[in-house]
Design a protein around this motif. Structure first.
Motif, short mmCIF file in Angstrom:
data_model
loop_
_atom_site.label_atom_id
_atom_site.label_comp_id
_atom_site.label_asym_id
_atom_site.label_seq_id
_atom_site.Cartn_x
_atom_site.Cartn_y
_atom_site.Cartn_z
N PRO A 135 -1.45 -11.67 11.85
CA PRO A 135 -2.60 -11.79 10.94
C PRO A 135 -3.93 -11.33 11.51
N GLY A 136 -4.23 -11.70 12.77
CA GLY A 136 -5.55 -11.38 13.34
C GLY A 136 -5.81 -9.89 13.41
N ARG A 137 -4.84 -9.13 13.95
CA ARG A 137 -5.03 -7.69 14.11
C ARG A 137 -5.07 -6.98 12.76
N LEU A 138 -4.30 -7.47 11.78
CA LEU A 138 -4.30 -6.84 10.45
C LEU A 138 -5.68 -6.98 9.81
N VAL A 139 -6.30 -8.16 9.94
CA VAL A 139 -7.65 -8.37 9.39
C VAL A 139 -8.64 -7.42 10.06
N ASP A 140 -8.51 -7.21 11.38
CA ASP A 140 -9.37 -6.24 12.10
C ASP A 140 -9.32 -4.88 11.43
N HIS A 141 -8.10 -4.43 11.12
CA HIS A 141 -7.94 -3.10 10.50
C HIS A 141 -8.44 -3.07 9.06
N LEU A 142 -8.21 -4.14 8.33
CA LEU A 142 -8.69 -4.19 6.94
C LEU A 142 -10.21 -4.11 6.90
N GLU A 143 -10.86 -4.69 7.92
CA GLU A 143 -12.33 -4.72 7.94
C GLU A 143 -12.94 -3.46 8.59
N ASN A 144 -12.20 -2.82 9.52
CA ASN A 144 -12.83 -1.76 10.31
C ASN A 144 -12.20 -0.37 10.20
N THR A 145 -10.96 -0.27 9.72
CA THR A 145 -10.31 1.05 9.68
C THR A 145 -10.60 1.73 8.34
N LYS A 146 -11.31 2.85 8.41
CA LYS A 146 -11.70 3.56 7.18
C LYS A 146 -10.47 4.09 6.46
N GLY A 147 -10.49 3.92 5.15
CA GLY A 147 -9.41 4.48 4.32
C GLY A 147 -8.15 3.62 4.27
N PHE A 148 -8.10 2.53 5.06
CA PHE A 148 -6.90 1.67 5.03
C PHE A 148 -7.09 0.55 4.02
N SER A 149 -6.17 0.49 3.08
CA SER A 149 -6.25 -0.56 2.06
C SER A 149 -4.83 -0.94 1.63
N LEU A 150 -4.68 -2.17 1.19
CA LEU A 150 -3.36 -2.64 0.74
C LEU A 150 -3.35 -2.87 -0.77
N ARG A 151 -4.21 -2.12 -1.49
CA ARG A 151 -4.35 -2.35 -2.94
C ARG A 151 -3.11 -1.96 -3.74
N SER A 152 -2.26 -1.09 -3.14
CA SER A 152 -1.07 -0.66 -3.89
C SER A 152 0.19 -1.45 -3.50
N LEU A 153 0.01 -2.48 -2.67
CA LEU A 153 1.14 -3.25 -2.13
C LEU A 153 2.01 -3.87 -3.22
N LYS A 154 3.32 -3.80 -3.04
CA LYS A 154 4.25 -4.40 -4.02
C LYS A 154 4.94 -5.65 -3.48
N TYR A 155 5.02 -5.79 -2.14
CA TYR A 155 5.71 -6.94 -1.55
C TYR A 155 4.88 -7.55 -0.42
N LEU A 156 4.81 -8.88 -0.39
CA LEU A 156 4.25 -9.61 0.75
C LEU A 156 5.33 -10.55 1.27
N ILE A 157 5.63 -10.45 2.55
CA ILE A 157 6.64 -11.34 3.16
C ILE A 157 5.97 -12.07 4.31
N MET A 158 6.09 -13.39 4.32
CA MET A 158 5.60 -14.16 5.47
C MET A 158 6.80 -14.77 6.17
N ASP A 159 7.05 -14.29 7.38
CA ASP A 159 8.18 -14.79 8.15
C ASP A 159 7.69 -15.83 9.15
N GLU A 160 8.49 -16.88 9.36
CA GLU A 160 8.07 -18.02 10.22
C GLU A 160 6.71 -18.54 9.74
N ALA A 161 6.62 -18.78 8.42
CA ALA A 161 5.34 -19.17 7.81
C ALA A 161 4.79 -20.46 8.42
N ASP A 162 5.68 -21.40 8.76
CA ASP A 162 5.19 -22.66 9.34
C ASP A 162 4.46 -22.40 10.65
N ARG A 163 4.97 -21.45 11.44
CA ARG A 163 4.33 -21.19 12.73
C ARG A 163 3.05 -20.38 12.58
N ILE A 164 3.01 -19.49 11.57
CA ILE A 164 1.77 -18.73 11.31
C ILE A 164 0.63 -19.72 11.08
#
Length: 445
Positions: A135-164
């Motif tokens: 999660p931490g590194r993905l937020v870094d990219h969403l906030e700072n990497t130009k042109g990167f967006s997940l607006r077209s995403l069709k699936y979200l999977i959270m694995d080991e959600a309790d530990r996240i």
């Protein structure tokens, strides 16, 4: 009888397409596991899923196959996002996606800490089909990497959600949920249903179907568990004795701290054991290197913190040793779950000292059984005291030298390091400094 029926069920029966069925066979997956039998048909119907299953139950296949199958029908870049708590698990999930999708040209990007941001940005600009991220590194990219967006995403999977959520990634998860489409399919996989996971479920899933394979904390039936009750000062001797007695097996030894992982690793190397460390203070390259050495069987002993207790699938682990007893009883389940995976048998031995009795009783209460005592001959163990004490002294010296010098010059994870080599390196560094300062003068004859 029910078990025989289960064995006749194939991936094709669950609705998996022929191309992916062939990929499963190439990976040696002849029959779906319980969680796969329950989850895949529902996922292919387009339902949101909460999957609760014990460790080593085949959860990755349960979410990867439906995602790949729907991707075949609707080819699209940045199609699915998998969020995981640890870097190692992210790389492992990526490997499984790529193996299952090898014949259909699947491209994955692993976005985790400890790796160069620029390299990851370039991988994201190529728009992979699947993004696997912490999660931490993905937020870094969403906030700072130009042109990167997940607006077209069709699936979200959270694995080991309790530990996240236990690792306090709640804030990052909320940020991710805000920037991805509301219209999507969501899969939440977890070993346990905690209050935090229930809260996350309400926030991110629509009319989910709950698939529960294991209702209580339990260990795999084919796992032989035992404990030894020993004085704290002889823990190292008992460890060496067990490694000698059970030589020829592959081991994962769990320690409570990064420092103890390093100490035990150096100790065992001095005694001639081929051991590699794995802990959170190592660089990502070194962590992957250690795992690869162990997976390829070039090393038979992996000494690790709880970084290695969840999600990692290493098929050939014969014995798990809890050198330091886990402070959280649930971590015991995950640690011993590294062995006896996918129907194979395995063993676990837990060290209990005079200081660990209460923690050990909690573990027995959690798993609902009394464990047998592992047989040891005390006289034989005591014969090792002298050799182990000498190795402890060397290990202590090396650790001290490593902590005193900067890690630039000496790296604890380098297997070429012995006390002699480290001393040479330190001496050379010292003489280089003197030379630079002009302190070396020609002696007069």
């Amino acid at each position: 009888m029910a078990e025989d029926n289960e064995k006749t069920v194939t991936f094709k029966d669950l609705g998996v397409t022929d191309v992916l069925c062939e990929s499963c066979l190439r990976l040696g997956w002849t029959h779906p596991t319980k969680i796969q039998r329950e989850a895949i048909p529902l996922a292919l119907e387009g339902k949101d899923i909460i999957g609760l299953a014990e460790t080593g139950s085949g959860k990755t296949g349960a979410f990867a196959l439906p995602v790949l199958q729907t991707l075949l029908d609707n080819p699209q870049r940045l199609y699915a996002l998998v969020i995981t708590p640890t870097r190692e698990l992210a790389f492992q999930i990526s490997e499984q996606f790529e193996a299952l999708g090898s014949s259909i040209g699947i491209k994955c990007a692993v976005i985790v800490g400890g790796v160069d941001l620029m390299t990851q940005s370039l991988a994201l600009t190529k728009k992979p089909h699947i993004v696997i991220a912490t999660p931490g590194r993905l937020v870094d990219h969403l906030e700072n990497t130009k042109g990167f967006s997940l607006r077209s995403l069709k699936y979200l999977i959270m694995d080991e959600a309790d530990r996240i959520l236990n690792m306090d990634f709640e804030e990052e998860v909320n940020k991710i949920l805000k920037v991805i489409p509301k219209e999507r399919s969501t899969y939440l996989f977890s070993a346990t249903m905690t209050k935090k996971v229930a809260k996350l479920q309400r926030a991110s899933l629509k009319n989910p179907v709950k698939v529960e394979v294991s209702t209580k904390f339990q260990t795999v039936e084919k796992l032989q568990q035992s404990y030894i009750f020993i004085p704290n000062k002889f823990k190292d001797c008992y460890l060496v004795s067990i490694l000698n007695d059970l030589a020829g097996n592959s081991f994962i030894i769990f320690c409570g701290t990064c420092n103890n992982v390093q100490r035990v690793c150096l100790l065992l190397r001095h005694l001639g054991f081929h051991a590699v460390p794995l802990h959170g203070q190592m660089t990502q390259a070194k962590r992957l290197g250690a795992l690869n050495k162990y997976k390829s069987k070039s090393r038979t002993i992996l000494i690790a913190t709880d970084v290695a207790s969840r999600g990692l699938d290493i098929p050939h682990v014969d014995i798990v040793i809890n050198f330091d007893i886990p402070t959280h009883s649930k971590d015991y389940i995950h640690r011993v779950g590294r062995t006896a995976r996918a129907g194979r048998s395995g063993r676990s031995i837990t060290f209990v000292t005079q200081y660990d009795v209460e923690l050990y009783q909690r573990i027995e209460q959690l798993i609902g059984k009394k464990l047998p005592l592992h047989p040891m001959v005390e006289e034989e163990v005591m014969l090792l005291v002298e050799r182990v004490t000498e190795a402890q002294r060397y290990a202590k010296m090396e650790l001290k030298q490593v902590h005193e010098t900067k890690r630039k010059t000496i790296d604890i994870d380098d297997e070429d390091n012995t006390t002699e080599n480290i001393s040479k390196k330190m001496k050379m560094d010292h003489e280089n400094k003197k030379f630079k300062k002009g302190k070396f003068k020609h002696k007069k004859k």
